[in-house]
Design a protein around this motif. Structure first.
Motif, PDB file in Angstrom:
ATOM      1  N   ALA A  12       0.827  -1.207   0.000  1.00 58.25           N
ATOM      2  CA  ALA A  12       0.000   0.000   0.000  1.00 58.25           C
ATOM      3  C   ALA A  12       0.861   1.255   0.000  1.00 58.25           C
ATOM      4  O   ALA A  12       0.576   2.232  -0.721  1.00 58.25           O
ATOM      5  CB  ALA A  12      -0.933  -0.009   1.199  1.00 58.25           C
ATOM      6  N   VAL A  13       1.921   1.251   0.814  1.00 62.70           N
ATOM      7  CA  VAL A  13       2.833   2.388   0.852  1.00 62.70           C
ATOM      8  C   VAL A  13       3.465   2.615  -0.523  1.00 62.70           C
ATOM      9  O   VAL A  13       3.525   3.740  -1.030  1.00 62.70           O
ATOM     10  CB  VAL A  13       3.913   2.179   1.927  1.00 62.70           C
ATOM     11  N   GLY A  14       3.937   1.549  -1.137  1.00 63.36           N
ATOM     12  CA  GLY A  14       4.540   1.665  -2.458  1.00 63.36           C
ATOM     13  C   GLY A  14       3.570   2.191  -3.500  1.00 63.36           C
ATOM     14  O   GLY A  14       3.936   2.985  -4.367  1.00 63.36           O
ATOM     15  N   ALA A  15       2.308   1.768  -3.437  1.00 64.10           N
ATOM     16  CA  ALA A  15       1.301   2.214  -4.400  1.00 64.10           C
ATOM     17  C   ALA A  15       1.052   3.715  -4.270  1.00 64.10           C
ATOM     18  O   ALA A  15       0.857   4.420  -5.270  1.00 64.10           O
ATOM     19  CB  ALA A  15       0.005   1.432  -4.196  1.00 64.10           C
ATOM     20  N   ILE A  16       1.057   4.223  -3.040  1.00 67.20           N
ATOM     21  CA  ILE A  16       0.857   5.656  -2.828  1.00 67.20           C
ATOM     22  C   ILE A  16       2.010   6.450  -3.419  1.00 67.20           C
ATOM     23  O   ILE A  16       1.811   7.468  -4.098  1.00 67.20           O
ATOM     24  CB  ILE A  16       0.702   5.943  -1.319  1.00 67.20           C
TER      25      ILE A  16
END
Length: 220
Positions: free
Chosen positions: A45-49
């Protein structure tokens, strides 16, 4: 012709999807080794943001969580040391309840190398680390902030979008995703941010305190 290097963002978290983990490394209680695919979904999720904010950025994962969101200051410190060799921005969407010398030293060394460190700072409870260290950009969720917005909060904390219900968010949210969003702002505007990324973020804040627009940027 000059070669333009892609900006690299280091992510200290639970890893990412399999197609992003070729260069990743896992940090265990003792030693390190190849990373496994993300078992918590948080690092993904962090990477997607960050990818949404800065599509051209290269992501570099350091895995410090296994199948539970529990880690140690030593594991996080070693991850920071490793990432700081080639990352311009390092995001730590996590917080530890105690100040530890090994973590403090790792952050100090990374900052000295010119890395920008962004760490989660929950809005409730006492201080957490590494967000509380000097020079580390503390980030928290601010329900007033849409995707493009930032806020400047007391004690020099940067508020940001955090997938809050006010903006249609579901599932994960809070300071950990806000830290990712602040890191995304930096990754997208790194050339403008220069040598003082906190001041650059503060200058672009839409909100300061409860209602007022930014008038002056406090030193931090």
């Amino acid at each position: 012709m000059a070669v333009v290097r892609r900006l690299t963002v280091g992510i200290v978290d639970s890893g990412g999807p399999p197609d992003t983990m070729a260069d990743a490394r896992a940090f265990f209680a003792e030693g390190c080794g190849p990373a496994m695919p993300d078992r918590l979904g948080h690092g993904t999720a962090v990477g997607a943001i960050i990818r949404r904010a800065a599509p051209d950025a290269r992501l570099h994962h350091a895995q410090v969580f296994d199948d539970r969101p529990i880690t140690s200051a030593d594991r996080v410190a070693r991850a920071i040391d490793w990432l700081s060799a080639d990352c311009a921005v390092i995001v730590l969407s996590l917080g530890l309840a105690s100040d530890r010398r090994v973590l403090r030293q790792a952050c100090k060394a990374a900052l000295a190398r010119g890395c920008s460190l962004v760490a989660a700072s929950p809005s409730r409870g006492g201080p957490c680390w590494p967000a509380a260290y000097p020079g580390v950009i503390a980030a928290t969720g601010d329900a007033r902030c849409g995707w493009p917005d930032l806020s400047l909060l007391p004690d020099g904390v940067i508020g940001a979008w955090c997938a809050s219900p006010e903006h249609g968010g579901t599932g994960m949210g809070g300071a950990s995703l806000a830290a990712a969003r602040v890191a995304g702002h930096l990754a997208a505007g790194f050339a403008e941010a220069g040598s003082d990324p906190f001041q650059w973020l503060a200058k672009h804040a839409r909100h300061i305190g409860p209602e007022r627009r930014l008038a002056a940027v406090p030193a931090r």
